[in-house]
Structures are given as structure tokens and as C-alpha cells.
Motif scaffolding. Structure first.
Motif, PDB file in Angstrom:
ATOM      1  N   LEU A 241       0.823  -1.211   0.000  1.00  0.00           N
ATOM      2  CA  LEU A 241       0.000   0.000   0.000  1.00  0.00           C
ATOM      3  C   LEU A 241       0.856   1.260   0.000  1.00  0.00           C
ATOM      4  N   ALA A 242       1.933   1.257   0.811  1.00  0.00           N
ATOM      5  CA  ALA A 242       2.818   2.421   0.832  1.00  0.00           C
ATOM      6  C   ALA A 242       3.453   2.627  -0.539  1.00  0.00           C
ATOM      7  N   PHE A 243       3.858   1.522  -1.169  1.00  0.00           N
ATOM      8  CA  PHE A 243       4.456   1.612  -2.496  1.00  0.00           C
ATOM      9  C   PHE A 243       3.478   2.242  -3.479  1.00  0.00           C
ATOM     10  N   LEU A 244       2.240   1.742  -3.455  1.00  0.00           N
ATOM     11  CA  LEU A 244       1.206   2.248  -4.362  1.00  0.00           C
ATOM     12  C   LEU A 244       0.984   3.747  -4.142  1.00  0.00           C
ATOM     13  N   ALA A 245       0.878   4.145  -2.886  1.00  0.00           N
ATOM     14  CA  ALA A 245       0.576   5.541  -2.572  1.00  0.00           C
ATOM     15  C   ALA A 245       1.723   6.462  -2.969  1.00  0.00           C
ATOM     16  N   ILE A 246       2.957   6.072  -2.632  1.00  0.00           N
ATOM     17  CA  ILE A 246       4.095   6.966  -2.851  1.00  0.00           C
ATOM     18  C   ILE A 246       4.506   7.004  -4.316  1.00  0.00           C
ATOM     19  N   GLU A 247       4.423   5.840  -5.004  1.00  0.00           N
ATOM     20  CA  GLU A 247       4.904   5.773  -6.384  1.00  0.00           C
ATOM     21  C   GLU A 247       3.827   6.124  -7.415  1.00  0.00           C
ATOM     22  N   TRP A 248       2.583   6.298  -6.955  1.00  0.00           N
ATOM     23  CA  TRP A 248       1.449   6.516  -7.863  1.00  0.00           C
ATOM     24  C   TRP A 248       1.761   7.535  -8.959  1.00  0.00           C
ATOM     25  N   ALA A 249       2.395   8.634  -8.588  1.00  0.00           N
ATOM     26  CA  ALA A 249       2.637   9.713  -9.540  1.00  0.00           C
ATOM     27  C   ALA A 249       4.083   9.778 -10.016  1.00  0.00           C
ATOM     28  N   ASN A 250       4.841   8.698  -9.791  1.00  0.00           N
ATOM     29  CA  ASN A 250       6.246   8.696 -10.206  1.00  0.00           C
ATOM     30  C   ASN A 250       6.355   8.184 -11.639  1.00  0.00           C
ATOM     31  N   PRO A 251       6.766   9.041 -12.578  1.00  0.00           N
ATOM     32  CA  PRO A 251       6.840   8.609 -13.985  1.00  0.00           C
ATOM     33  C   PRO A 251       7.836   7.474 -14.207  1.00  0.00           C
ATOM     34  N   ALA A 252       8.821   7.312 -13.316  1.00  0.00           N
ATOM     35  CA  ALA A 252       9.804   6.245 -13.502  1.00  0.00           C
ATOM     36  C   ALA A 252       9.255   4.885 -13.087  1.00  0.00           C
ATOM     37  N   THR A 253       8.133   4.871 -12.376  1.00  0.00           N
ATOM     38  CA  THR A 253       7.585   3.576 -11.953  1.00  0.00           C
ATOM     39  C   THR A 253       6.109   3.437 -12.345  1.00  0.00           C
ATOM     40  N   LEU A 254       5.180   3.897 -11.513  1.00  0.00           N
ATOM     41  CA  LEU A 254       3.766   3.561 -11.723  1.00  0.00           C
ATOM     42  C   LEU A 254       2.995   4.503 -12.627  1.00  0.00           C
ATOM     43  N   GLN A 255       3.394   5.788 -12.721  1.00  0.00           N
ATOM     44  CA  GLN A 255       2.503   6.798 -13.304  1.00  0.00           C
ATOM     45  C   GLN A 255       1.853   6.383 -14.626  1.00  0.00           C
ATOM     46  N   ASP A 256       2.661   5.891 -15.570  1.00  0.00           N
ATOM     47  CA  ASP A 256       2.126   5.631 -16.913  1.00  0.00           C
ATOM     48  C   ASP A 256       1.549   4.227 -17.077  1.00  0.00           C
ATOM     49  N   MET A 257       1.476   3.449 -15.982  1.00  0.00           N
ATOM     50  CA  MET A 257       0.971   2.078 -16.090  1.00  0.00           C
ATOM     51  C   MET A 257      -0.554   2.051 -16.012  1.00  0.00           C
ATOM     52  N   PRO A 258      -1.194   1.066 -16.684  1.00  0.00           N
ATOM     53  CA  PRO A 258      -2.617   0.820 -16.423  1.00  0.00           C
ATOM     54  C   PRO A 258      -2.801   0.333 -14.981  1.00  0.00           C
ATOM     55  N   LEU A 259      -4.042   0.411 -14.507  1.00  0.00           N
ATOM     56  CA  LEU A 259      -4.298   0.133 -13.091  1.00  0.00           C
ATOM     57  C   LEU A 259      -3.825  -1.259 -12.660  1.00  0.00           C
ATOM     58  N   VAL A 260      -4.116  -2.276 -13.491  1.00  0.00           N
ATOM     59  CA  VAL A 260      -3.726  -3.644 -13.123  1.00  0.00           C
ATOM     60  C   VAL A 260      -2.219  -3.749 -12.955  1.00  0.00           C
ATOM     61  N   ASP A 261      -1.481  -3.145 -13.882  1.00  0.00           N
ATOM     62  CA  ASP A 261      -0.020  -3.178 -13.785  1.00  0.00           C
ATOM     63  C   ASP A 261       0.461  -2.464 -12.536  1.00  0.00           C
ATOM     64  N   LYS A 262      -0.205  -1.337 -12.219  1.00  0.00           N
ATOM     65  CA  LYS A 262       0.139  -0.608 -10.984  1.00  0.00           C
ATOM     66  C   LYS A 262       0.027  -1.544  -9.783  1.00  0.00           C
ATOM     67  N   ILE A 263      -1.102  -2.283  -9.722  1.00  0.00           N
ATOM     68  CA  ILE A 263      -1.352  -3.152  -8.565  1.00  0.00           C
ATOM     69  C   ILE A 263      -0.334  -4.282  -8.507  1.00  0.00           C
ATOM     70  N   VAL A 264      -0.085  -4.904  -9.670  1.00  0.00           N
ATOM     71  CA  VAL A 264       0.882  -6.007  -9.703  1.00  0.00           C
ATOM     72  C   VAL A 264       2.264  -5.521  -9.276  1.00  0.00           C
ATOM     73  N   THR A 265       2.640  -4.340  -9.755  1.00  0.00           N
ATOM     74  CA  THR A 265       3.954  -3.802  -9.402  1.00  0.00           C
ATOM     75  C   THR A 265       4.015  -3.448  -7.910  1.00  0.00           C
ATOM     76  N   ALA A 266       2.900  -2.971  -7.365  1.00  0.00           N
ATOM     77  CA  ALA A 266       2.866  -2.673  -5.934  1.00  0.00           C
ATOM     78  C   ALA A 266       2.976  -3.955  -5.108  1.00  0.00           C
ATOM     79  N   ILE A 267       2.365  -5.045  -5.603  1.00  0.00           N
ATOM     80  CA  ILE A 267       2.517  -6.335  -4.923  1.00  0.00           C
ATOM     81  C   ILE A 267       3.990  -6.723  -4.897  1.00  0.00           C
ATOM     82  N   GLU A 268       4.648  -6.572  -6.051  1.00  0.00           N
ATOM     83  CA  GLU A 268       6.100  -6.831  -6.095  1.00  0.00           C
ATOM     84  C   GLU A 268       6.826  -5.931  -5.093  1.00  0.00           C
ATOM     85  N   GLY A 269       6.440  -4.646  -5.066  1.00  0.00           N
ATOM     86  CA  GLY A 269       7.089  -3.701  -4.157  1.00  0.00           C
ATOM     87  C   GLY A 269       6.859  -4.041  -2.698  1.00  0.00           C
TER      88      GLY A 269
END
Ligand SMILES: [K+]
Ligand SMILES: [K+]
Lengths: 443, 443
Positions: A241-269
């Protein structure tokens, strides 16, 4: 009785040292190296240590520096240093039996939750088979996905699938690709199996054994299993959850991903800093806050007698209960309907404090000996101590002295702070009398 | 019996809150401000908190922002919040007498080493007079030096001498100059008296009282005094030597100084992070390694029941003895020829772990809410928690939320982690039965 058996506390560090030595020699053989030049001693030593301690930090690019034979050597070192050592510790625990003190029990931690010799051997065999079975299933999942989406040849897909499955289950962060899981970024068919495998591997043998016997009845679980299971889930949830919240707007990680990818990447994080070490994104490009949270997660690590390093989930949660008891003014530290002895509390503190000293001391040495910033040095040092293997890319740039610091930390992180430190402290005779108590002012 | 006395653990935080409130209101009065505009509420609150907790962090330049009346208010808040509170704690300890539990004894720590009512009052009076005498002597030293070398008028030299002497003894890092002790850099006639005053102030009342009675016989000192005296000297020596070694070639600090100035500045570098907070050089320009060591020193802080914050020297050293006992396999934690109870050990751990959580949590909040780097945020947060007052210049740049974090940390650092945290935890009834013991796997 030979000294090593008379002093079993010294045995585990010796086993690891021997494995690292053998691994270094094997990797120094010319055919372990891809390309023309021979492997250097430091690269071989660092890689062998990283493999045997199931860390995954590397001074060189695993895929291109080592030959296929080198990759097989790394795979075997990981399997022996990960699941293999846990088997040894079990046998050792049985062998020495009731003669273990608390200190030495920590070496063979699994013996504390199994009752008789007759009960253990078939159990051990079943769990080992189960673990290897899990690895095989993961390897099949990955192989199919790799063949469909990434590799043209089946052997190549298979080899990558097997390698990644073994690394995931052993919580070893090695990858045949220079960008780790980078090419699979956002691909849930790869990241989810890998994350699940890492999570299960980090839970630890004693807990898996207990779950195997009685996962349907959480109310009967031992304190150890309860702390490990709920603690692991809690830390994972906080991390993701912290990963999702903090990286949500980071163009180097989550910003440009579709929602599912965001969630999967946050699970990894949420999973990987708890000792996995594989990465589908660059930990150098995440926000500094995410790095700081990962440092905490790497420091805590996974379950006891698992393939994870760090101070362990139980140690961390026990200390939380100690604080709670102190604040409430309880005479005993209580968890569930059980109390915990002062001696156990003392062991937990010692582990945590030694860990803080080692990590902060290592950080200062890396800062002294390189141009690394405070957070970069802290990140890499904690990754070594937690045998995590996540990296911001600092390790290959370090000089020999700093790399030796990381080697030492990986070793201590895997062997255990107390076991490692005990080797340097002579056991005094137990005093036969009690000294009068005196109470210094605290705080 | 009124609730506050029935629950004395709640009294000290309330006293500090009341002092901060009064201080804020006084500083909000128009004549406390120099210049045309009125002081802002946040600046008044921050300054009052910093003064009452004898920290010295500031959001504004003390000398130019506040009027001479404002400076007198700060001086009085510091004297009450520093030495004054220790007097209150003593009286409180006597009043409640033997009814204090370990938790509440920590509030009035001094009562643990004094035996009877008849013995304490004259002793307390003598030590208070001695402390004020020390302040007067320091003030005279500084006034003479200031008059000779820095100020043309005697009143100005006297006011600066008195102000700096009070700040030094109370370990409060306020200065009338915008560069703190910057103009006195390398001047041993200023830095040595200030450093000595800071060191003595950080030792703490109980130790000073015991030294007053029996400083000639170290073998009869209590464990508390032995730990505090030797620990303080050891930490000072480590800090000063590390400062000298790391800063030796730094052009922003020691490089261009003559040898004597180097040594005097290193003495300052060893003393000030242990809670003094005055600075003759810019902590933003020292090497990152020096900042990292200062973070450790600020975290540890000074002696118990002193004007210093942090987890305290005794807590730190006791934990070192706990680790030693664990490594040696001793059944009891022993210091000197005395053993320490498991309950005391538990309190020490709780303090240290709560402190780590607070400092790291605060660091992450500052990183989230400002552009501060990891080390800068860590430095400022630890300075607040340790009520140290050293600054790399970050505090004035922070937004209101981050400044509130620092205010909270200064308060908790001065009141004590346990006392502060206890206010939020309801005291459960003591269970009348013991629960069966169970031993989770640790590490
Ligand atoms: K790993
Ligand atoms: K201070």
C-alpha cells in the motif's frame, strides 16, 4: 566428540564458510566465465557469497559475465545455501537433541517445534518434496509464459523458467537478465507467480511444516506460526500500500501504467524487499520515501529458519509486544494466551541491536570509502544484511574494501547475528551464585 | 487525591505542556518581537517548545526576530525547562515516595539514589547553588573574554556572557548571534568554557549529587553513576577523535586552522552533539560521515535526569551489557559486581525501540513533506528528539506540518519516550495469574 559438534554454535558459520570457499573456487574455473578473460578473485568471491547466502547482490552482470556452466554453479549454490541449509539445520537439531541451549537452538531452530525423531523424518521429506514441487509448478508457469511472450526457443524459456523459479523460492535475487525482471515489468503472468514463490519461501520451514499439519485451525497454531503468518501478511500489506501511494505519480515507476499493472507492481514492491531481491523496476528511480520504507522491510526480513535474512518477523513483532507490555505496565510479556520469558526477550533485543550496529556501521564505512550518499549506502548495506539483493546499482561501483563489507554483512545476515558474533566471544563459565541486583536509572 | 497526583506518570507531560503554552502566549505579546510585525503563532509555539525542552532548534533568527524582552523570556523558559524541571522532579519523587512503580520513578528519577527526606533537601539546595555557581563562573569567564575581544560595551558583553552561560549549562542551543558561536570559531577562551559547561549540564542531577558526596571513591559509585561518567567520557572521546580524523582535511571546517584550533573545535564536535546544540561551524558543511556520527550521538544523548534528551547514556550502555551477556551465554545481565533485573532491561529496550521508531518515522514524514535529503531529514529529526538543537539549516525551510513533527519530537524527547507514550495507553489491571510460557523462534 570433535570440537565443532561439542560447540555446535560454531558449526553453521563453518558450513557456510566452506560452501563459499568451494563456490569461489568453482567460479574461478575458466569455463565458469563467459568471454575471453578469467574471472577475478573478488568477483568470484562476491558472487559465491551472494549465491550461498541467497542474496543476489552482484558486482558483475550475472547473465553476460558467467557462462552457462557458471549459471548452473550459481543455481546449485543457491539451492544448497537456501533450502539445503535448512535441511542440515533440521538434522543437526535432531542429532544434538535436548542438549542445545537457547543460543544453539537458534542454529537448528526447527527442532523447537517438532517433538520426536519419528515424527520429523517423514515430515521433513514431505515438506522438502512439497517445496521442490512448488518450485516445479512455478517453473512450469514461468516457462509457458516465457515461451509464449518472450523466448522463441523452448529450451531457453525452460532454462529461464527453472532459474527464476529456483531464485524466487530460495529468495535469491539473481537473474540471467541485466535488468533483473525489467523486461517483465507489469506482466502479471510473471510477477505474480514469482511474488507468490518469494512470499512462501520467506515464511520459513517451521511455519510451513506447522501449516502443512494444521493450517485449518489457526487457533491451535504456535505463537511462532501466528506471529510469522500474520506478521508477514501485515508487512506485505503495509509495503504494497505504501508503495502504491508513494509511487502513484512517479513517472519512472507507476505513473504511466494501467491500473492492473500498478497493482501487480505494488505487490512486487511489497514482497521483494522482505528478502526476494528480484526487481522489475529500477530501485534507484523510486522516491526516496519508498527506498526508506524498503530499508525497514529489508532490515526486518522474513520468517525464522527461512531463506530470508534480516532480524526476522518474529523478532520484530516480539519487540513490539515488549514495548506494549512496558507501556501497559504488565509484569509479563504476553502474546495470545502465552507469556514469553525474559531470556527470549533478551535474545530478541540483542539480535535487533547488533543488527542496527552492523547496518549503521557498514553504512558509515561505505560512505567513507565511496561517494555514495547516505540513503544509497544504507540501502545497499541493508540489502546485504537482509540477504535481500535489491540494489540501486551501487555495488559494482564500490572498491574492494566496501565490497568486503557487503560480503561480511551477507554472511552475518544469513548465519545470524548471534551465531556470527558468538564465534568471537569466549563462553565464560556460568557463575554459580547470583549477584545482588541494582537498578540503574534508564531513559 | 487529584488525578494528576494519583497518576503521577501524567504529571510531567502536563507540566511541560503548561510551560509551552505560557511561553507561547508570552512570545506572542507584541513587545517580545523586534521590528514592526507581530510574531506568528507557529514561530512563537516553535520557539517556546524549543526553549522549554532546552533544544535550540529555531524557525527564525533568535537575535534579530525577538526583542531583548523576547530574549529574556527565552532565557527564563530555558532555565525553568532545564534545571527547574529537575528540581520539580526531585520534590515530586519525595512527595510520592515509595509508591512509585518503575514507570513513574522514571519521571522523578532522582529519588532512586537518595535515601531519606532529611538527606535530600539540603543536598538539593547545595547542588542547585553549585549549578547556579557554575553558571555564574562560566558567565564571568565569557563576559571577560567577550569584553576583551568582541564587544565594546560591558553591558553587551555581560548580557551575551550570561545568556551563553545559561544556554550552555542548560544544554539549550539558542544563541543571540545568527551564526551561533560562529564568530568565536577556534577561540579556546570561549569554546572551552562553553564545552565544559555543556558537558557538566549533560551529566545529570543524580550523578552530580553522587559525585558531590563521593567523587574521590569511584569504587563506591552506584552503577548508574559509573555508567554515566565513564560512558559520557567515552562517547565524548569517540566523538572528538572521529571529528578530528574525518574533518582534518575539510576546508569548510578544520583544514586551514592551526593545530590548537583544530583540537578545540574537535572538542566542541565531541561535546555538542551529546545535547549542547551550540555550534561554531556550519553542520551543513561537515562531511556526511561526521553528520552520521553526530546522528548517533544525538540519539544517545546525555545522562538521565539531566538537561539532555535522547535515550540517555545509561540506556545505551545497559543495552551493550545485555548484548554482551547474551553472547557470553550468561544467565544474568551483570555490570560491575551487580546484576540488572529483566524488568529494567525491558524498560531500556522499550525506550530504545520507541526512539528508533519515532526518529525514523519523523524522518520519513519530513522527506515526504519537504525536499530534504535522507541525511538532512534524519539529522534535524534526531536533533529534535535528542533536544540537541544542532541544525544543518533545514528547520526554517520546513512547512507547518513538518515543524509540528519537530515540535512533537522535542516534547517527547524531553518528557521521555515512555512517559509520553504511556499517556496514550490505558493501564490494564495487573493479571493475578501467570500464563504458561512459550518460546517463539527468534532471529
Ligand atoms: K535475496
Ligand atoms: K540542546
Amino acid at each position: 566428540m570433535p570440537p565443532a559438534v561439542a560447540h555446535p554454535v560454531r558449526l553453521l558459520p563453518l558450513v557456510f564458510l566452506a560452501l563459499i570457499l568451494v563456490g569461489t573456487l568453482l567460479l574461478l574455473l575458466p569455463f565458469a566465465r563467459a568471454g575471453e578473460t578469467n574471472p577475478t578473485f573478488m568477483d568470484a568471491l562476491f558472487t559465491a557469497t551472494s549465491a550461498v547466502t541467497v542474496t543476489g547482490l552482484t558486482t558483475v552482470d550475472t547473465g553476460s559475465y558467467w557462462s552457462p556452466i557458471g549459471h548452473v554453479i550459481i543455481l546449485i549454490l543457491v539451492e544448497i545455501g537456501g533450502i539445503g541449509i535448512i535441511a542440515l539445520a533440521t538434522v543437526l537439531g535432531l542429532f544434538i537433541g535436548g542438549r542445545l541451549g537457547l543460543r544453539t537452538q537458534m542454529l537448528a531452530q526447527v527442532d523447537m517445534h517438532v517433538v520426536s525423531l519419528g515424527e520429523v523424518r517423514p515430515l521433513f521429506r514431505r515438506v522438502t518434496v512439497t517445496l521442490l514441487g512448488f518450485q516445479a509448478v512455478t517453473a512450469i508457469f514461468l516457462t509457458v509464459r516465457y515461451r509464449i511472450a518472450y523466448f522463441d526457443s523452448l529450451p531457453e524459456a525452460l532454462w529461464n523458467g527453472v532459474f527464476d523459479a529456483v531464485m524466487a523460492f530460495n529468495n535469491a535475487g539473481f537473474s540471467l537478465n541485466s535488468d533483473s525482471l525489467g523486461r517483465y515489468a507489469g506482466d502479471e503472468a510473471v510477477l505474480l507467480p514469482v511474488s507468490v514463490a518469494v512470499f512462501i519461501g520467506a515464511v520459513g520451514f517451521p511455519v510451513l511444516a506447522e501449516l502443512y499439519r494444521g493450517w485449518r485451525r489457526p487457533s491451535r497454531w504456535t505463537i511462532h506460526t501466528r506471529l510469522t503468518v500474520w506478521g508477514s501478511l501485515l508487512l506485505f500489506a503495509i509495503g504494497a500500500l505504501a508503495f502504491l501511494a508513494i509511487e502513484w505519480a512517479n513517472p519512472a515507476t507507476l505513473q504511466d501504467m494501467p491500473l492492473v499493472d500498478k497493482i501487480v507492481t505494488a505487490i512486487e514492491g511489497g514482497v521483494m524487499p522482505r528478502s526476494g531481491g528480484l526487481q522489475s523496476f529500477d530501485w534507484n528511480l523510486v522516491e526516496a520515501e519508498t527506498q526508506a520504507i524498503a530499508v525497514v522491510m529489508m532490515f526486518i526480513g522474513g520468517g525464522s529458519a527461512s531463506t530470508a535474512g534480516g532480524i526476522k518477523v518474529t523478532t520484530f513483532l516480539l519487540l513490539a509486544f515488549v514495548i506494549l507490555a512496558e507501556l501497559r505496565g504488565d509484569p509479563e510479556v504476553q502474546i495470545g494466551r502465552r507469556s514469553v520469558s525474559g531470556r527470549t526477550v533478551r535474545t530478541a533485543i540483542s539480535i535487533a541491536l547488533l543488527a542496527v550496529m552492523l547496518v549503521y556501521g557498514g553504512t558509515m564505512l561505505l560512505m567513507l570509502w565511496s561517494d555514495a550518499s547516505h540513503i544509497d549506502a544504507l540501502f545497499e548495506v541493508t540489502s546485504a544484511f537482509g540477504t535481500t539483493g535489491l540494489s540501486t546499482g551501487l555495488t559494482p561501483e564500490l572498491d574492494t574494501a566496501s565490497q568486503l563489507v557487503l560480503i561480511g554483512l551477507m554472511f552475518i545476515g544469513r548465519v545470524g547475528t548471534i551465531a556470527a558474533a558468538s564465534a568471537f566471544v569466549l563462553r565464560r563459565r556460568q557463575p554459580r551464585y547470583h549477584l545482588p541486583e541494582e537498578q540503574p536509572i534508564i531513559g
